[in-house]
Design an enzyme around this catalytic site. Structure first.
Site, PDB file in Angstrom:
ATOM      1  N   LEU A  33       0.820  -1.219   0.000  1.00  6.35           N
ATOM      2  CA  LEU A  33       0.000   0.000   0.000  1.00  6.35           C
ATOM      3  C   LEU A  33       0.853   1.267   0.000  1.00  6.35           C
ATOM      4  O   LEU A  33       1.900   1.325   0.651  1.00  6.35           O
ATOM      5  CB  LEU A  33      -0.913   0.010   1.226  1.00  6.35           C
ATOM      6  CG  LEU A  33      -1.889  -1.151   1.388  1.00  6.35           C
ATOM      7  CD1 LEU A  33      -2.815  -0.885   2.569  1.00  6.35           C
ATOM      8  CD2 LEU A  33      -2.702  -1.402   0.125  1.00  6.35           C
ATOM      9  N   GLY A  36      -1.526   6.273  -2.881  1.00  9.72           N
ATOM     10  CA  GLY A  36      -2.584   6.064  -3.879  1.00  9.72           C
ATOM     11  C   GLY A  36      -3.678   5.178  -3.303  1.00  9.72           C
ATOM     12  O   GLY A  36      -4.873   5.473  -3.418  1.00  9.72           O
ATOM     13  N   HIS A  37      -3.267   4.083  -2.645  1.00  3.85           N
ATOM     14  CA  HIS A  37      -4.266   3.178  -2.055  1.00  3.85           C
ATOM     15  C   HIS A  37      -4.997   3.843  -0.889  1.00  3.85           C
ATOM     16  O   HIS A  37      -6.209   3.684  -0.745  1.00  3.85           O
ATOM     17  CB  HIS A  37      -3.581   1.909  -1.516  1.00  3.85           C
ATOM     18  CG  HIS A  37      -2.926   1.074  -2.565  1.00  3.85           C
ATOM     19  ND1 HIS A  37      -1.558   0.935  -2.654  1.00  3.85           N
ATOM     20  CD2 HIS A  37      -3.450   0.332  -3.567  1.00  3.85           C
ATOM     21  CE1 HIS A  37      -1.270   0.134  -3.661  1.00  3.85           C
ATOM     22  NE2 HIS A  37      -2.387  -0.246  -4.241  1.00  3.85           N
ATOM     23  N   GLN A 152      -8.452  -1.051 -16.530  1.00  9.66           N
ATOM     24  CA  GLN A 152      -9.029  -1.996 -15.566  1.00  9.66           C
ATOM     25  C   GLN A 152     -10.372  -1.452 -15.058  1.00  9.66           C
ATOM     26  O   GLN A 152     -11.369  -2.176 -14.990  1.00  9.66           O
ATOM     27  CB  GLN A 152      -8.051  -2.187 -14.403  1.00  9.66           C
ATOM     28  CG  GLN A 152      -8.654  -2.843 -13.184  1.00  9.66           C
ATOM     29  CD  GLN A 152      -7.618  -3.135 -12.108  1.00  9.66           C
ATOM     30  OE1 GLN A 152      -6.839  -4.044 -12.248  1.00  9.66           O
ATOM     31  NE2 GLN A 152      -7.618  -2.376 -11.019  1.00  9.66           N
TER      32      GLN A 152
HETATM   33  O1  PAF Z   1      -5.583  -3.072  -9.148  1.00  9.48           O
HETATM   34  C1  PAF Z   1      -5.239  -4.049  -8.463  1.00  9.48           C
HETATM   35  O2  PAF Z   1      -4.530  -3.929  -7.476  1.00  9.48           O
HETATM   36  C2  PAF Z   1      -5.681  -5.439  -8.895  1.00  9.48           C
HETATM   37  O3  PAF Z   1      -5.746  -5.544 -10.279  1.00  9.48           O
HETATM   38  C3  PAF Z   1      -7.000  -5.871  -8.247  1.00  9.48           C
HETATM   39  C4  PAF Z   1      -8.164  -4.986  -8.696  1.00  9.48           C
HETATM   40  C5  PAF Z   1      -6.886  -5.828  -6.739  1.00  9.48           C
HETATM   41  C6  PAF Z   1      -7.340  -7.306  -8.656  1.00  9.48           C
HETATM   42  O4  PAF Z   1      -6.366  -8.201  -8.244  1.00  9.48           O
END
Ligand code: PAF
Length: 285
Positions: A33, A36-37, A152
């Site tokens: 982490l 950003g997270h 994504q």
């Molecule tokens: O973005 C990420 O960290 C990954 O692609 C996710 C969405 C957790 C799926 O493993």
């Protein structure tokens, strides 16, 4: 902070929260982490009553020659950051998250092989499948993803709409270092020199954004300006620098297109580290 390792345990906890009238927010991650997270956790907290974080380095989204084995795993530091940002539950599935004989895939045909998906075959099938499993385990009311992984986010948004997941999907802005580098768990692999070189990615995006005039009417011009900046200090490999229509995922590289809004996407390799970045033009989310 509670930690759950199996889907039934996790689901039981979420359902108890919902029964008590609490809205469950969810941030899926692969750990390692960074700010950003934590910005996603803060966003989830603003939009819910209790936040679940998942930490799972998902093997099925890594190609055979990619960095699954060496992907950073920083469990203790992750726990501390989660606690500091008010996370109430962590879902940390063990390897048996994929039961013996696992075969099922959730796929977004066509879109899964555009740009990033073309360079990383099977990557998006791995992502959409694991996110489906995570959604079933956590059963969130709202899930927050980062714009940093824009393709994504677009695939997951399509999947959530198509398959009626019944949750709110929020895409939160990319967090950057003060010099413009987009935060990524992989930045730690960059040498000092490559990190400095990689700043050209955000500079190129900014140059293109400056040309945007409220609609993607001149894609080739917008792209050319950014590519000219990239050419001043090019990555070792430039995978792409182009525009995407967020609704069709068509690559917009010819003049005359009338799509609005759109997303500028970039990917390149510095040494052994591959970086992606993007900028949205208009209200994509
Ligand atoms: O973005 C990420 O960290 C990954 O692609 C996710 C969405 C957790 C799926 O493993």
């Amino acid at each position: 902070m509670q930690i759950f390792h199996t889907a039934p345990q996790m689901r039981a906890w979420s359902r108890a929260q919902q029964k008590a009238g609490r809205r469950v927010g969810f941030v899926p991650t692969m750990g390692a982490l960074h700010t950003g997270h934590t910005s996603l956790l803060d966003e989830a907290k603003r939009r819910s009553d209790t936040v679940v974080l998942s930490i799972f380095v998902n093997p099925t989204q890594f190609g055979p020659n990619e960095d699954f084995a060496k992907y950073p795993r920083t469990w203790e530091a992750d726990l501390a950051l989660a606690a500091a940002h008010g996370v109430e539950a962590i879902f940390h599935p063990t390897e048996d998250f994929y039961p013996p004989g696992y075969r099922t895939q959730v796929t977004v045909p066509g879109w899964k092989s555009v740009l990033e998906g073309d360079i990383r075959p099977d990557h998006f099938d791995g992502v959409t499948s694991v996110v489906t499993k995570l959604f079933h385990a956590v059963d969130p009311d709202v899930a927050v993803f980062g714009q940093k992984d824009a393709q994504q986010a677009l695939l997951i948004r399509r999947m959530v709409r198509d398959l009626d997941f019944g949750l709110d999907l929020v895409v939160a802005p990319t967090v950057r270092e003060s010099d413009g580098l987009a935060l990524s768990s992989r930045n730690r692999y960059l040498s000092e020199n490559d990190r400095r070189r990689a700043l050209v990615l955000s500079r190129a995006l900014n140059a293109s954004v400056a040309l945007w005039n409220g609609g993607c009417r001149n894609p080739s011009e917008i792209i050319a300006v950014g590519r000219a900046v990239l050419a001043q200090d090019p990555p070792d490999t430039l995978d792409y620098f182009t525009l995407l229509d967020p609704d069709s995922l068509a690559v917009l590289d010819a003049d005359g297109a009338r799509q609005n809004p759109c997303i500028l996407v970039a990917a390149g390799r510095y040494g052994t580290t591959r970086l992606i970045d993007n900028a949205v033009l208009g209200a994509v989310w």
